[in-house]
Scaffold this motif. Structure first.
Motif, PDB file in Angstrom:
ATOM      1  N   LEU A  41     -51.355  17.400  -1.172  1.00  0.00           N
ATOM      2  CA  LEU A  41     -50.757  17.897   0.063  1.00  0.00           C
ATOM      3  C   LEU A  41     -51.451  17.236   1.236  1.00  0.00           C
ATOM      4  O   LEU A  41     -52.683  17.182   1.273  1.00  0.00           O
ATOM      5  N   PHE A  42     -50.682  16.698   2.172  1.00  0.00           N
ATOM      6  CA  PHE A  42     -51.278  16.245   3.423  1.00  0.00           C
ATOM      7  C   PHE A  42     -50.281  16.431   4.550  1.00  0.00           C
ATOM      8  O   PHE A  42     -49.083  16.659   4.326  1.00  0.00           O
ATOM      9  N   ILE A  43     -50.787  16.373   5.767  1.00  0.00           N
ATOM     10  CA  ILE A  43     -49.961  16.501   6.959  1.00  0.00           C
ATOM     11  C   ILE A  43     -50.257  15.326   7.875  1.00  0.00           C
ATOM     12  O   ILE A  43     -51.318  14.699   7.780  1.00  0.00           O
ATOM     13  N   GLY A  44     -49.318  15.034   8.750  1.00  0.00           N
ATOM     14  CA  GLY A  44     -49.533  13.957   9.710  1.00  0.00           C
ATOM     15  C   GLY A  44     -48.708  14.185  10.954  1.00  0.00           C
ATOM     16  O   GLY A  44     -47.633  14.794  10.900  1.00  0.00           O
ATOM     17  N   SER A  45     -49.211  13.701  12.079  1.00  0.00           N
ATOM     18  CA  SER A  45     -48.493  13.810  13.341  1.00  0.00           C
ATOM     19  C   SER A  45     -49.112  12.855  14.344  1.00  0.00           C
ATOM     20  O   SER A  45     -50.323  12.912  14.584  1.00  0.00           O
ATOM     21  N   ALA A  46     -48.297  11.979  14.911  1.00  0.00           N
ATOM     22  CA  ALA A  46     -48.768  11.072  15.958  1.00  0.00           C
ATOM     23  C   ALA A  46     -47.613  10.855  16.933  1.00  0.00           C
ATOM     24  O   ALA A  46     -46.528  10.426  16.525  1.00  0.00           O
ATOM     25  N   MET A  47     -47.846  11.179  18.182  1.00  0.00           N
ATOM     26  CA  MET A  47     -46.790  11.148  19.185  1.00  0.00           C
ATOM     27  C   MET A  47     -46.086   9.796  19.232  1.00  0.00           C
ATOM     28  O   MET A  47     -46.728   8.752  19.332  1.00  0.00           O
ATOM     29  N   ASN A  48     -44.757   9.832  19.159  1.00  0.00           N
ATOM     30  CA  ASN A  48     -43.904   8.636  19.216  1.00  0.00           C
ATOM     31  C   ASN A  48     -44.114   7.675  18.044  1.00  0.00           C
ATOM     32  O   ASN A  48     -43.594   6.559  18.065  1.00  0.00           O
ATOM     33  N   ILE A  49     -44.886   8.097  17.038  1.00  0.00           N
ATOM     34  CA  ILE A  49     -45.162   7.230  15.886  1.00  0.00           C
ATOM     35  C   ILE A  49     -44.787   7.916  14.580  1.00  0.00           C
ATOM     36  O   ILE A  49     -44.066   7.362  13.754  1.00  0.00           O
ATOM     37  N   LEU A  50     -45.286   9.142  14.397  1.00  0.00           N
ATOM     38  CA  LEU A  50     -45.025   9.907  13.179  1.00  0.00           C
ATOM     39  C   LEU A  50     -44.721  11.346  13.571  1.00  0.00           C
ATOM     40  O   LEU A  50     -45.582  12.022  14.142  1.00  0.00           O
ATOM     41  N   PRO A  51     -43.518  11.824  13.314  1.00  0.00           N
ATOM     42  CA  PRO A  51     -43.217  13.219  13.638  1.00  0.00           C
ATOM     43  C   PRO A  51     -44.071  14.152  12.784  1.00  0.00           C
ATOM     44  O   PRO A  51     -44.479  13.797  11.679  1.00  0.00           O
ATOM     45  N   SER A  52     -44.346  15.336  13.295  1.00  0.00           N
ATOM     46  CA  SER A  52     -45.157  16.312  12.556  1.00  0.00           C
ATOM     47  C   SER A  52     -44.494  16.608  11.222  1.00  0.00           C
ATOM     48  O   SER A  52     -43.367  17.108  11.167  1.00  0.00           O
ATOM     49  N   THR A  53     -45.204  16.275  10.138  1.00  0.00           N
ATOM     50  CA  THR A  53     -44.615  16.356   8.800  1.00  0.00           C
ATOM     51  C   THR A  53     -45.613  16.929   7.810  1.00  0.00           C
ATOM     52  O   THR A  53     -46.803  16.598   7.849  1.00  0.00           O
ATOM     53  N   VAL A  54     -45.114  17.779   6.913  1.00  0.00           N
ATOM     54  CA  VAL A  54     -45.899  18.310   5.797  1.00  0.00           C
ATOM     55  C   VAL A  54     -45.409  17.618   4.527  1.00  0.00           C
ATOM     56  O   VAL A  54     -44.227  17.673   4.203  1.00  0.00           O
ATOM     57  N   PHE A  55     -46.322  16.947   3.829  1.00  0.00           N
ATOM     58  CA  PHE A  55     -45.987  16.211   2.607  1.00  0.00           C
ATOM     59  C   PHE A  55     -46.561  16.959   1.400  1.00  0.00           C
ATOM     60  O   PHE A  55     -47.779  16.973   1.200  1.00  0.00           O
ATOM     61  N   ILE A  56     -45.711  17.572   0.608  1.00  0.00           N
ATOM     62  CA  ILE A  56     -46.145  18.306  -0.583  1.00  0.00           C
ATOM     63  C   ILE A  56     -45.788  17.488  -1.821  1.00  0.00           C
ATOM     64  O   ILE A  56     -44.650  17.047  -1.984  1.00  0.00           O
ATOM     65  N   ASN A  57     -46.789  17.285  -2.676  1.00  0.00           N
ATOM     66  CA  ASN A  57     -46.628  16.493  -3.905  1.00  0.00           C
ATOM     67  C   ASN A  57     -45.922  15.160  -3.636  1.00  0.00           C
ATOM     68  O   ASN A  57     -44.920  14.820  -4.281  1.00  0.00           O
ATOM     69  N   PRO A  58     -46.453  14.375  -2.692  1.00  0.00           N
ATOM     70  CA  PRO A  58     -45.790  13.122  -2.325  1.00  0.00           C
ATOM     71  C   PRO A  58     -45.940  12.037  -3.386  1.00  0.00           C
ATOM     72  O   PRO A  58     -46.917  11.992  -4.131  1.00  0.00           O
ATOM     73  N   GLU A  59     -44.938  11.170  -3.435  1.00  0.00           N
ATOM     74  CA  GLU A  59     -44.984   9.938  -4.224  1.00  0.00           C
ATOM     75  C   GLU A  59     -44.697   8.805  -3.261  1.00  0.00           C
ATOM     76  O   GLU A  59     -43.745   8.878  -2.484  1.00  0.00           O
ATOM     77  N   VAL A  60     -45.529   7.761  -3.301  1.00  0.00           N
ATOM     78  CA  VAL A  60     -45.418   6.677  -2.330  1.00  0.00           C
ATOM     79  C   VAL A  60     -45.043   5.381  -3.036  1.00  0.00           C
ATOM     80  O   VAL A  60     -45.648   5.013  -4.045  1.00  0.00           O
ATOM     81  N   GLU A  61     -44.044   4.714  -2.492  1.00  0.00           N
ATOM     82  CA  GLU A  61     -43.639   3.387  -2.967  1.00  0.00           C
ATOM     83  C   GLU A  61     -44.010   2.379  -1.877  1.00  0.00           C
ATOM     84  O   GLU A  61     -43.633   2.545  -0.713  1.00  0.00           O
ATOM     85  N   TYR A  62     -44.756   1.331  -2.262  1.00  0.00           N
ATOM     86  CA  TYR A  62     -45.256   0.354  -1.296  1.00  0.00           C
ATOM     87  C   TYR A  62     -44.355  -0.878  -1.256  1.00  0.00           C
ATOM     88  O   TYR A  62     -43.809  -1.285  -2.270  1.00  0.00           O
TER      89      TYR A  62
END
Length: 199
Positions: A79-100
């Motif tokens: 679980l992680f969260i992220g938020s950066a103005m005009n870059i990344l909207p406030s988001t909660v990531f539960i059990n994320p899978e990332v494709e690069y």
């Protein structure tokens, strides 16, 4: 991940119903080197998870960060969260899978709430990622990020796999005192984990 050059504020530690404190764990804590477990299905959408996420937001904002992962507050969940103005909207990531996408070829600056004081402008990341995750309600989501947003996502996702940005740091100045301190703490942490596995 942090966007400021300051240590964690003294006032950031406050009582928490879920985690016991709102202090961000620093590099000496072995949980930061563990591979986190998936958030249990029965916890998704629960009041306990909602409170944990609220506390993570407060901890992140207190420390001036743009992202924070559950292991950084002592909860070994994916679980992680992220938020950066005009870059990344406030988001909660539960059990994320990332494709690069593309090679890890983009050098950029990073810091970390768990490695206070150390920043590097030479951390390699992929230019683009797609993330599949569940949101706080349990709904399945898919999002694509590029640039700094992709960097934030990769930094926080690494925390779920026991990796820190300093593992990717290509700064040649290995004699920097903050880097020496961080590397020494990492070695001590790895030693404790190995001893625990061998016991």
């Amino acid at each position: 991940m942090t966007e400021v050059d300051e240590d964690i504020p003294e006032g950031a530690a406050r009582a928490s119903i879920v985690t016991g404190s709102r202090t961000t764990l620093q590099i000496a804590e072995s949980v930061l080197r563990m591979v986190a477990k998936p958030v249990p299905e029965e916890m998704i959408g629960s009041e306990t998870l909602r409170r944990l996420v609220e506390e993570m937001w407060m901890c992140m904002l207190d420390a001036g960060g743009v992202g924070i992962a559950a292991p950084q507050v002592g909860i070994s969940w994916r679980l992680f969260i992220g938020s950066a103005m005009n870059i990344l909207p406030s988001t909660v990531f539960i059990n994320p899978e990332v494709e690069y996408f593309g090679e890890a070829s983009v050098l950029g600056e990073e810091g970390c709430l768990s490695v206070p004081g150390w920043r590097s402008a030479k951390v390699l990341r992929h230019p683009k990622v797609i993330v599949r995750y569940r949101d706080l309600t349990g709904a399945a989501r898919v999002a694509t990020y590029e640039g700094l947003a992709a960097r934030i996502v990769q930094h926080e996702f690494d925390h779920l796999n026991g990796k820190l940005f300093i593992d990717l740091d290509e700064t040649p100045d290995v004699d920097h005192p903050l880097r020496r301190r961080a590397l020494r703490a990492m070695q001590e942490m790895d030693t404790r984990l190995k001893e625990a596995e061998d016991a």
